[in-house]
Design an enzyme around this catalytic site. Structure first.
Site: not given
Ligand SMILES: [Zn+2]
Lengths: 433, 302
Positions: B132, B82, B104, B54-55
């Site tokens: 946020h 990795k 994020r 969603r974000t």
């Protein structure tokens, strides 16, 4: 290394900050002290005008990383860093890979120290096998080994099991050993990233509450007194811990305690920018804790300064806060930080600094050749320190293999000019020799 | 304003400018041709170390509506998974010429670290349990649209405050914008120093609701129960869940907000979730406008 037979005349040094005298060093010992000593033939004169002379410093808490993490530090690089900081003896913590939990590993570290020759390296033995906190390591074998271990610690981990701690405290009494506890209640600090308080709440980092340290210290003091054993508390970091140790000493508990230079100077608001150079265990605390630690060191509640020198490679710190390694290098800045926080503030005299950084740690570690008076006949373990030579701390310029100094960019008030180990200069004119 | 790392970095004027710009851009979204040429030739990287469709989609849409080139650099299936370090990833993005990086990350402070390693603007799209900020901005935007003001607005933020980046960003931003915030949670889910925060605190939802214009319900994760923050989901829901009966105690024009994803029946009952007083879908729509505004103001200059 320079010639061991060399004779040195240290001229005009101020022993323990007192009046200037000359010190004649020969055959590994202080041969004579006095004013206007004649320069014997072939002797080298070391001009110590204005310098403080202290007995070689003794660190009860150093991480030399070898064996296992030679990318961060080796016994050789770490002991050079120690010499640069004015140390003539260091205790190498047991959390290496493999862990120093057998006679074999402690003898290896001890031998590496002798081969390097920059300071005496006294290995610390693990309390429990693999630092796992489950079974006692072969403490007796380490004590009887060539390394003659007297200090035992699972540092990095807490011996949290109360019964195991009791047994360890009792067991080391047989050879006058001491358990050095890293006081950290594990359940209260799961995932902890920094001091729990206003700053951690704002930054959204899981907190390491003061009570997690204080609860273990209180328990251990009670245990040590109950079984009549010696306890040493590593890196005390909170006001509450100082209060508890003061109380325990008053009721006769045989407890000693250390504080690190970084806990004497730095506070948790430095974490604001999430730079992991400030990540350390125990964490940086509040200004009020710093005040209490300084008071505790001044009044003797806290017996010694220990560096908890903890080198890490660059990549372990150039990362997100939560994945970064905990620890700071400290050997080369310790004396200057103590000057700034304790001497320049009027809390300690230089004679008391000699006690807190040399005599008392030697006594706790049962190290006989260090921490002695600057008097004729004594081993010539001497540091010459210039208290009026401000220098900006710079990890890249240090002798340690790592560069994670939290004092980076700060101007510290003085620097070590020379260090003598049994009459041999390991540092001269501020440079490793 | 070079980066957006924390709501606390915004002055009242800056925050208001973002909201006003978002309102203007929202009008564009109502047109049939939704694109603006503002960020043509600019590159925005979505660097997502946590799954959040969603974000990420919201930022992607916002950047595309401003005609920016968008690169999705998700942790899965890239060099990141990795074991490449954040710093090396940052240097890669730098070499690609990223003008803006939307990050994020599960680690609090990761955007701060990133901002030292890239020249472009860093936009915090949620870091660990820290902040946020665009969520707080879209929440403020939604409140302002619904209630017509923020000054003096009474906002109850309910739920797991300790672990909520949404709560932190909202407390900072709403306070800056003149709203009154009350945090409501069991004591276990409040930070130890919450009394030093610029807001009120209550353990009792029923005391707070009648005096609140907005109830912002936070998601409560199941694992909190296993970590003994509260005894059971049922007990939590009984004390801190918002159902129709509780909604009826609020002022008649009060609204219910949720940053999503919502767990119906725990924080909010199905009846409340579906009521017209619940702003969840509006928040999603407003999210795109607010993120457009932030991208425009950070990257639009020069
Ligand atoms: Zn430790």
């Amino acid at each position: 290394m320079p010639d061991t037979d060399r004779v040195y005349l240290i001229s005009g040094a101020r022993p323990l900050g007192g009046d200037p005298v000359d010190l004649l060093v020969a055959d590994g010992r202080i041969a004579d002290t006095g004013t206007g000593l004649a320069v014997p033939e072939g002797a080298e004169t070391v001009d110590a005008d204005g310098l403080i002379a202290l007995p070689g410093l003794v660190d009860l808490h150093t991480h030399l990383r070898e064996p296992g993490r030679e990318d961060a530090e080796t016994v050789a690089t770490g002991s050079r860093a120690a010499a640069m900081g004015g140390y003539t003896a260091v205790h190498a913590m047991a959390n290496t890979d493999p862990v120093a939990d057998t006679a074999g590993v402690v003898e290896q570290v001890w031998r590496l120290g002798r081969e390097a020759g920059y300071c005496d390296v006294y290995p610390v033995g693990a309390v429990t096998t693999g630092l796992a906190g489950a079974n006692l390591a072969e403490i007796g074998a380490m004590a009887d080994s060539a390394a003659g271990v007297r200090v035992f610690s699972d540092d990095g981990k807490c011996v949290s099991d109360a019964l195991l701690m009791r047994r360890a405290l009792e067991y080391v009494r047989a050879f006058d050993g001491v358990i050095a506890q890293h006081a950290q209640e594990p359940r209260l600090t799961e995932g902890a990233q920094m001091n729990e308080g206003c700053v951690s709440d704002r930054l959204g980092l899981p907190g390491w509450p003061a009570v997690a340290e204080e609860a273990i210290i209180a328990r251990d003091c009670l245990l040590a007194q109950h079984v009549g054993s010696r306890l040493h508390v590593c890196h005390v970091s909170t006001r509450g811990s100082v209060d508890i140790i003061r109380w325990a000493k008053a009721r006769g508990c045989d407890v000693t305690a250390e504080v690190t230079p970084h806990h004497l100077l730095l506070t948790d608001d430095l974490v604001e920018g999430y730079d992991p150079v400030y990540k350390v265990n125990p964490p940086l605390r509040t200004a009020d804790d710093v005040r209490a630690l300084r008071e505790g060191l001044a009044d003797g509640t806290i017996d010694i300064v220990a560096t908890d020198h903890a080198p890490h490679p660059v990549e372990a710190k150039e990362t997100e806060w939560s994945t970064a390694a905990m620890g700071m290098v400290g050997l080369e800045t310790a004396l200057a930080v103590v000057q700034e926080t304790m001497v320049d503030t009027g809390l300690l005299t230089w004679a008391q600094v000699a006690d807190r950084m040399s005599a008392a740690p030697a006594r706790i570690g049962r190290v006989t050749g260090h921490g002695r008076a600057l008097a004729p006949g004594e081993p010539a373990n001497v540091v010459l320190y210039d208290p009026a030579a401000p220098v900006e701390a710079d990890g890249a310029a240090m002798a340690t293999k790592s560069s994670n100094t939290p004092f980076r960019g700060m101007t510290l008030p003085g620097r070590v000019r020379a260090t003598f180990l049994r009459g041999v200069p390991t540092v001269l004119e501020g440079k490793i020799s | 304003m070079r980066h957006l790392l924390s709501s606390g970095d915004l002055t009242r004027d800056e925050a208001t400018l973002i909201l006003d710009t978002a309102a203007e851009l929202a009008r564009v979204s109502d047109r049939s041709v939704k694109k603006l040429p503002t960020l043509r030739g600019r590159t925005v990287v979505n660097l997502f170390y946590e799954d959040s469709t969603r974000t990420r989609t919201s930022f992607e849409l916002a950047a595309k509506r401003l005609s920016a080139d968008v690169i999705n650099f998700s942790a899965k299936g890239s060099s990141v998974s990795k074991g490449e370090s954040l710093k090396d990833t940052a240097l890669t993005l730098q070499a690609m010429g990223a003008d803006g990086v939307v990050i994020r990350h599960s680690a609090s402070g990761a955007p701060h670290r990133l901002s030292h390693w890239v020249d472009g603007s860093v936009l915090n799209a949620g870091d660990g349990t820290h902040e946020h900020p665009t969520q707080a901005l879209l929440d403020a935007f939604t409140m302002r649209s619904r209630m017509g003001r923020l000054e003096g607005l009474r906002v109850a933020v309910v739920g797991d405050i300790t672990h909520s980046r949404v709560a932190r960003s909202n407390v900072l931003l709403l306070t800056t914008l003149g709203a009154h915030v009350t945090l409501v949670a069991p004591p276990t889910l409040l930070p130890v120093s919450v009394h030093t925060w610029p807001c009120e605190v209550s353990y009792h939802l029923d005391d707070v609701l009648p005096k609140s214009d907005v109830a912002m319900m936070l998601r409560v994760q199941n694992e909190r129960m296993h970590e003994s923050y509260f005894p059971s989901v049922r007990e939590y829901s009984r004390n801190y869940g918002l159902d129709a009966e509780r909604l009826a105690c609020m002022p008649p024009d009060a609204v219910v907000m949720h940053p999503g994803p919502m767990v119906r029946g725990v924080e909010v009952s199905a009846e409340v979730a579906d009521s017209p007083r619940c702003t969840v879908t509006e928040q999603v729509a407003n999210g795109v406008s607010v993120r457009m505004a932030v991208l425009y103001l950070l990257l639009g200059g020069s």
